[in-house]
Every structure is written in C-alpha cells, then in structure tokens.
Design a protein around this motif. Structure first.
Motif, PDB file in Angstrom:
ATOM      1  N   SER A 179     -44.797  19.714 -20.617  1.00 16.74           N
ATOM      2  CA  SER A 179     -43.776  19.020 -21.404  1.00 16.74           C
ATOM      3  C   SER A 179     -42.500  18.806 -20.588  1.00 16.74           C
ATOM      4  CB  SER A 179     -43.458  19.812 -22.671  1.00 16.74           C
ATOM      5  OG  SER A 179     -44.575  19.859 -23.528  1.00 16.74           O
ATOM      6  N   ALA A 180     -42.199  19.750 -19.694  1.00 14.96           N
ATOM      7  CA  ALA A 180     -41.022  19.608 -18.843  1.00 14.96           C
ATOM      8  C   ALA A 180     -41.187  18.443 -17.880  1.00 14.96           C
ATOM      9  CB  ALA A 180     -40.772  20.899 -18.071  1.00 14.96           C
ATOM     10  N   VAL A 181     -42.384  18.327 -17.307  1.00 13.41           N
ATOM     11  CA  VAL A 181     -42.668  17.209 -16.406  1.00 13.41           C
ATOM     12  C   VAL A 181     -42.592  15.882 -17.164  1.00 13.41           C
ATOM     13  CG1 VAL A 181     -44.394  16.169 -14.897  1.00 13.41           C
ATOM     14  CG2 VAL A 181     -44.100  18.659 -14.923  1.00 13.41           C
ATOM     15  N   ALA A 182     -43.163  15.845 -18.369  1.00  5.67           N
ATOM     16  CA  ALA A 182     -43.138  14.621 -19.180  1.00  5.67           C
ATOM     17  C   ALA A 182     -41.710  14.224 -19.528  1.00  5.67           C
ATOM     18  CB  ALA A 182     -43.964  14.822 -20.446  1.00  5.67           C
ATOM     19  N   ALA A 201     -38.986  14.761 -17.799  1.00  2.79           N
ATOM     20  CA  ALA A 201     -38.330  14.198 -16.619  1.00  2.79           C
ATOM     21  C   ALA A 201     -38.804  12.773 -16.356  1.00  2.79           C
ATOM     22  CB  ALA A 201     -38.601  15.079 -15.396  1.00  2.79           C
ATOM     23  N   ILE A 202     -40.102  12.530 -16.545  1.00  2.00           N
ATOM     24  CA  ILE A 202     -40.645  11.180 -16.328  1.00  2.00           C
ATOM     25  C   ILE A 202     -40.078  10.197 -17.339  1.00  2.00           C
ATOM     26  CG2 ILE A 202     -42.756   9.789 -16.412  1.00  2.00           C
ATOM     27  CD1 ILE A 202     -44.257  12.209 -15.313  1.00  2.00           C
ATOM     28  N   PHE A 203     -40.073  10.573 -18.613  1.00  2.00           N
ATOM     29  CA  PHE A 203     -39.534   9.679 -19.647  1.00  2.00           C
ATOM     30  C   PHE A 203     -38.034   9.465 -19.463  1.00  2.00           C
ATOM     31  CE2 PHE A 203     -43.388  10.723 -22.230  1.00  2.00           C
ATOM     32  CZ  PHE A 203     -43.800   9.414 -22.432  1.00  2.00           C
ATOM     33  N   ALA A 204     -37.341  10.460 -18.932  1.00  2.00           N
ATOM     34  CA  ALA A 204     -35.907  10.315 -18.695  1.00  2.00           C
ATOM     35  C   ALA A 204     -35.633   9.238 -17.651  1.00  2.00           C
ATOM     36  CB  ALA A 204     -35.308  11.645 -18.257  1.00  2.00           C
ATOM     37  N   VAL A 205     -36.393   9.260 -16.562  1.00  2.00           N
ATOM     38  CA  VAL A 205     -36.222   8.253 -15.511  1.00  2.00           C
ATOM     39  C   VAL A 205     -36.596   6.868 -16.042  1.00  2.00           C
ATOM     40  CG1 VAL A 205     -37.003   7.490 -13.240  1.00  2.00           C
ATOM     41  CG2 VAL A 205     -36.577   9.920 -13.659  1.00  2.00           C
ATOM     42  N   LEU A 206     -37.718   6.789 -16.755  1.00  2.00           N
ATOM     43  CA  LEU A 206     -38.119   5.512 -17.349  1.00  2.00           C
ATOM     44  C   LEU A 206     -37.107   5.043 -18.390  1.00  2.00           C
ATOM     45  CD1 LEU A 206     -41.954   6.102 -17.860  1.00  2.00           C
ATOM     46  CD2 LEU A 206     -40.849   4.783 -16.050  1.00  2.00           C
ATOM     47  N   GLY A 207     -36.405   5.987 -18.989  1.00  2.00           N
ATOM     48  CA  GLY A 207     -35.425   5.651 -20.019  1.00  2.00           C
ATOM     49  C   GLY A 207     -34.244   4.847 -19.513  1.00  2.00           C
ATOM     50  N   LEU A 208     -34.069   4.778 -18.195  1.00  2.00           N
ATOM     51  CA  LEU A 208     -32.996   3.941 -17.644  1.00  2.00           C
ATOM     52  C   LEU A 208     -33.204   2.469 -18.011  1.00  2.00           C
ATOM     53  CD1 LEU A 208     -32.699   5.589 -14.108  1.00  2.00           C
ATOM     54  CD2 LEU A 208     -31.005   5.715 -15.942  1.00  2.00           C
ATOM     55  N   SER A 209     -34.465   2.096 -18.281  1.00  2.00           N
ATOM     56  CA  SER A 209     -34.749   0.708 -18.665  1.00  2.00           C
ATOM     57  C   SER A 209     -34.197   0.380 -20.047  1.00  2.00           C
ATOM     58  CB  SER A 209     -36.257   0.457 -18.637  1.00  2.00           C
ATOM     59  OG  SER A 209     -36.940   1.334 -19.516  1.00  2.00           O
ATOM     60  N   ALA A 210     -33.740   1.392 -20.789  1.00  2.00           N
ATOM     61  CA  ALA A 210     -33.150   1.133 -22.104  1.00  2.00           C
ATOM     62  C   ALA A 210     -31.869   0.311 -21.983  1.00  2.00           C
ATOM     63  CB  ALA A 210     -32.859   2.450 -22.818  1.00  2.00           C
ATOM     64  N   PHE A 211     -31.243   0.353 -20.809  1.00  2.00           N
ATOM     65  CA  PHE A 211     -30.042  -0.459 -20.604  1.00  2.00           C
ATOM     66  C   PHE A 211     -30.403  -1.940 -20.444  1.00  2.00           C
ATOM     67  CE2 PHE A 211     -28.557   3.745 -19.328  1.00  2.00           C
ATOM     68  CZ  PHE A 211     -27.318   3.796 -19.940  1.00  2.00           C
ATOM     69  N   LEU A 212     -31.672  -2.229 -20.165  1.00  2.00           N
ATOM     70  CA  LEU A 212     -32.101  -3.617 -19.993  1.00  2.00           C
ATOM     71  C   LEU A 212     -32.490  -4.261 -21.317  1.00  2.00           C
ATOM     72  CD1 LEU A 212     -34.314  -3.213 -16.784  1.00  2.00           C
ATOM     73  CD2 LEU A 212     -31.916  -3.923 -16.931  1.00  2.00           C
ATOM     74  N   ALA A 213     -33.131  -3.500 -22.202  1.00  2.00           N
ATOM     75  CA  ALA A 213     -33.577  -4.052 -23.479  1.00  2.00           C
ATOM     76  C   ALA A 213     -33.668  -2.937 -24.516  1.00  2.00           C
ATOM     77  CB  ALA A 213     -34.931  -4.742 -23.322  1.00  2.00           C
ATOM     78  N   PHE A 226     -39.714  15.810 -25.609  1.00  2.00           N
ATOM     79  CA  PHE A 226     -40.502  16.632 -24.687  1.00  2.00           C
ATOM     80  C   PHE A 226     -39.645  17.721 -24.032  1.00  2.00           C
ATOM     81  CE2 PHE A 226     -43.640  13.151 -24.787  1.00  2.00           C
ATOM     82  CZ  PHE A 226     -44.787  13.899 -24.945  1.00  2.00           C
ATOM     83  N   ALA A 227     -38.386  17.425 -23.759  1.00  2.00           N
ATOM     84  CA  ALA A 227     -37.506  18.432 -23.166  1.00  2.00           C
ATOM     85  C   ALA A 227     -37.287  19.599 -24.123  1.00  2.00           C
ATOM     86  CB  ALA A 227     -36.173  17.792 -22.793  1.00  2.00           C
ATOM     87  N   LEU A 228     -37.068  19.309 -25.392  1.00  2.00           N
ATOM     88  CA  LEU A 228     -36.868  20.381 -26.377  1.00  2.00           C
ATOM     89  C   LEU A 228     -38.138  21.199 -26.559  1.00  2.00           C
ATOM     90  CD1 LEU A 228     -34.761  18.460 -29.075  1.00  2.00           C
ATOM     91  CD2 LEU A 228     -33.951  20.076 -27.343  1.00  2.00           C
ATOM     92  N   LEU A 229     -39.291  20.523 -26.561  1.00  2.00           N
ATOM     93  CA  LEU A 229     -40.552  21.257 -26.656  1.00  2.00           C
ATOM     94  C   LEU A 229     -40.760  22.158 -25.442  1.00  2.00           C
ATOM     95  CD1 LEU A 229     -42.943  18.453 -27.986  1.00  2.00           C
ATOM     96  CD2 LEU A 229     -42.056  20.413 -29.262  1.00  2.00           C
ATOM     97  N   ALA A 230     -40.398  21.652 -24.264  1.00  2.00           N
ATOM     98  CA  ALA A 230     -40.564  22.440 -23.041  1.00  2.00           C
ATOM     99  C   ALA A 230     -39.663  23.667 -23.043  1.00  2.00           C
ATOM    100  CB  ALA A 230     -40.266  21.564 -21.821  1.00  2.00           C
ATOM    101  N   VAL A 264     -42.977  27.837 -16.034  1.00  2.00           N
ATOM    102  CA  VAL A 264     -41.760  27.460 -15.309  1.00  2.00           C
ATOM    103  C   VAL A 264     -41.505  25.972 -15.560  1.00  2.00           C
ATOM    104  CG1 VAL A 264     -42.057  29.189 -13.504  1.00  2.00           C
ATOM    105  CG2 VAL A 264     -43.072  26.921 -13.222  1.00  2.00           C
ATOM    106  N   GLY A 265     -40.304  25.539 -15.239  1.00  2.00           N
ATOM    107  CA  GLY A 265     -39.956  24.134 -15.418  1.00  2.00           C
ATOM    108  C   GLY A 265     -38.695  23.927 -16.220  1.00  2.00           C
ATOM    109  N   LYS A 266     -37.900  24.986 -16.368  1.00  2.00           N
ATOM    110  CA  LYS A 266     -36.682  24.866 -17.146  1.00  2.00           C
ATOM    111  C   LYS A 266     -35.724  23.849 -16.532  1.00  2.00           C
ATOM    112  CE  LYS A 266     -34.864  28.523 -18.972  1.00  2.00           C
ATOM    113  NZ  LYS A 266     -34.141  29.813 -19.183  1.00  2.00           N
ATOM    114  N   GLY A 267     -35.668  23.815 -15.205  1.00  2.00           N
ATOM    115  CA  GLY A 267     -34.778  22.862 -14.532  1.00  2.00           C
ATOM    116  C   GLY A 267     -35.170  21.419 -14.823  1.00  2.00           C
ATOM    117  N   ALA A 268     -36.477  21.129 -14.769  1.00  2.00           N
ATOM    118  CA  ALA A 268     -36.954  19.775 -15.051  1.00  2.00           C
ATOM    119  C   ALA A 268     -36.685  19.402 -16.498  1.00  2.00           C
ATOM    120  CB  ALA A 268     -38.447  19.676 -14.747  1.00  2.00           C
ATOM    121  N   ALA A 269     -36.856  20.371 -17.411  1.00  2.00           N
ATOM    122  CA  ALA A 269     -36.611  20.099 -18.825  1.00  2.00           C
ATOM    123  C   ALA A 269     -35.133  19.814 -19.087  1.00  2.00           C
ATOM    124  CB  ALA A 269     -37.075  21.276 -19.673  1.00  2.00           C
ATOM    125  N   LYS A 270     -34.249  20.569 -18.444  1.00  2.00           N
ATOM    126  CA  LYS A 270     -32.805  20.339 -18.624  1.00  2.00           C
ATOM    127  C   LYS A 270     -32.396  18.995 -18.031  1.00  2.00           C
ATOM    128  CE  LYS A 270     -31.233  25.143 -18.888  1.00  2.00           C
ATOM    129  NZ  LYS A 270     -30.387  26.189 -18.264  1.00  2.00           N
TER     130      LYS A 270
END
Length: 248
Positions: free
Chosen positions: A45-48, A50-62, A75-79, A91-97
């Motif tokens: 969930s921590a990895v997911a 981080a991935i959705f966070a990076v993809l979330g930058l596209s929210a500024f486009l549409a 996913f971050a809260l679940l992690a 482990v993965g607290k850093g990625a989740a934060k």
C-alpha cells in the motif's frame, strides 16, 4: 594410555566440527533464526500511494485526473495503519508519508486551481452551457422535436467546454470541427449521438489543432432544424452549431 586419550580427543573434536559444519543437518543454527526474525516486507500500500501521488500531478492538467491523488491518500493511510499494527514485519513508512504529502498537495492545489478557472473562464456576456443540456430529456421538446433548452439557446451567446473530435485527415489549423463533451468520444473512437455533438465554426483569426486537451469555446449558438452538413463522414449531419469568436 596416552595414545588412547589422544585418539579419543581427536574423535570428539572431529564430531563437534561435523555437527557445526554439516550442511545437511536438519537443526537450524542460531544465525538462521536471527536472519529470519529480522526479515521485513515492503508494504504494498505504501508503494501504491507513492505511485498514485506522482501520477496525481496530472490533476493539474484536467479535473478528471483528481481521482489519482485521492487514491494516493487512501493507500497512504492504509499503509500507515498496517505498518503501525505490524512494525516488525512491514517497512515503507517513508514512502507512505511521501505519498500522503504529495497527494494532499496535488488534490488541494489542483482543486483550488480548477475552482479559480471555473469562476473566471466565462467571458462577460456569455452564458455557460453543457452538452447535457442539449440532450433530449424529461423536460420535453419543442414542436420540431428538439430539447426545449436547445430551442431557448438559439441565437444566444454561449460558452461550452469539450473536446475536438479528430477530423479525417487534417489535424492542424482547423477553422471548423466537431466538438464532443466526452473524452472517450473524442479520443477513443466513441460513437456519439447526433445530440451529443456541436459543429464549431471559428469566425475570428484563431485556429485549433487536434489534441487531447479540453477546449473552451464561446460564440453564438445556432439550432439547425433541417440539420447542417458536416465535413466528417462519421457524423454526416449536426443539429447544433456555434459561430465561435472565443477560442481557448
């Protein structure tokens, strides 16, 4: 006697060595227990997040992409909850934060940006409309079978947002094109109904290139009871037309 004692000592030493070094022994060593007890898995969930966070930058486009940072937050809260419950196994607290922080920034920032654009995008003197208003509905139709809303807009200055449907052949410097309200109809070969499209004819010196971006069009709305011919073979006729003098 001395020779007997020496032989016995040598046998004992060899036996100890074989027990310690025998790779086929079924008894695990202390070091094996230590390594197994310290193994920790990366929280998926921590990895997911981080991935959705990076993809979330596209929210500024549409606005349609604003779901991505929301998923990043979930996913971050679940992690973080899982890591807190199983600190020795996960482990993965850093990625989740990281996912939580970046997703929150994308969600709040893009939401504020789109809200500002929505509040200021309609030029003065134009009326905002949507493709949903042009569809036949329970509100009824006029004597010719058109939605009453479409009949009311005939001759009015309107502002509408949509996507350029890819024309046959030419894709750059378009002065006229078909606009649809759905991204799938625009870019993935959808089959829109005749009341789901608007013919745009640019009256100014502006031109439009085909692309995936949302277009903002303002102009005079025209209702064509007998339908007007279209340049597209896929949509041979259209009921609605806008003589555009505002193109963004």
């Amino acid at each position: 006697m001395l020779e007997l004692n020496f032989a016995t000592s040598m046998n004992d030493a060899m036996s100890d060595t074989m027990i310690k070094e025998n790779p086929f022994s079924s008894q695990p060593t202390t070091s094996a227990f230590t390594e197994e007890s310290t193994y920790q898995a990366v929280c998926k969930s921590a990895v997911a997040s981080a991935i959705f966070a990076v993809l979330g930058l596209s929210a500024f486009l549409a606005q349609m992409f604003m779901l991505l940072p929301i998923l990043g937050i979930v996913f971050a809260l679940l992690a973080l909850k899982a890591i807190r419950a199983y600190p020795d196994e996960l482990v993965g607290k850093g990625a989740a934060k990281f996912g939580l922080l970046l997703s929150a920034v994308c969600l709040i920032g893009s939401g504020a940006m789109h809200s500002f654009i929505y509040a200021t995008e309609v030029p003065e003197g134009y009326r905002r409309i949507s493709f949903a208003e042009l569809k036949p509905s329970s509100r009824g139709t006029d004597a010719q079978g058109f939605p009453k809303r479409a009949a009311e807009l005939d001759g009015e200055k309107v502002f509408i947002k949509g996507y350029v449907r890819p024309p046959s052949g030419k894709q750059y410097g378009l002065k006229s094109f078909i606009m649809v309200g759905d991204f799938g109809d625009c870019c993935f070969g959808g089959d829109p109904a005749i009341t789901d499209v608007v013919a745009i004819k640019i009256q100014s010196d502006d031109t439009v290139n085909y692309g995936y971006g949302l277009r903002r069009i303002g102009g005079t709305f025209r209702l064509n009871p007998s339908t007007a011919a279209s340049d597209e073979e896929e949509i041979p006729r259209v009921f609605y037309e806008i003589e555009a003098d505002h193109v963004r």
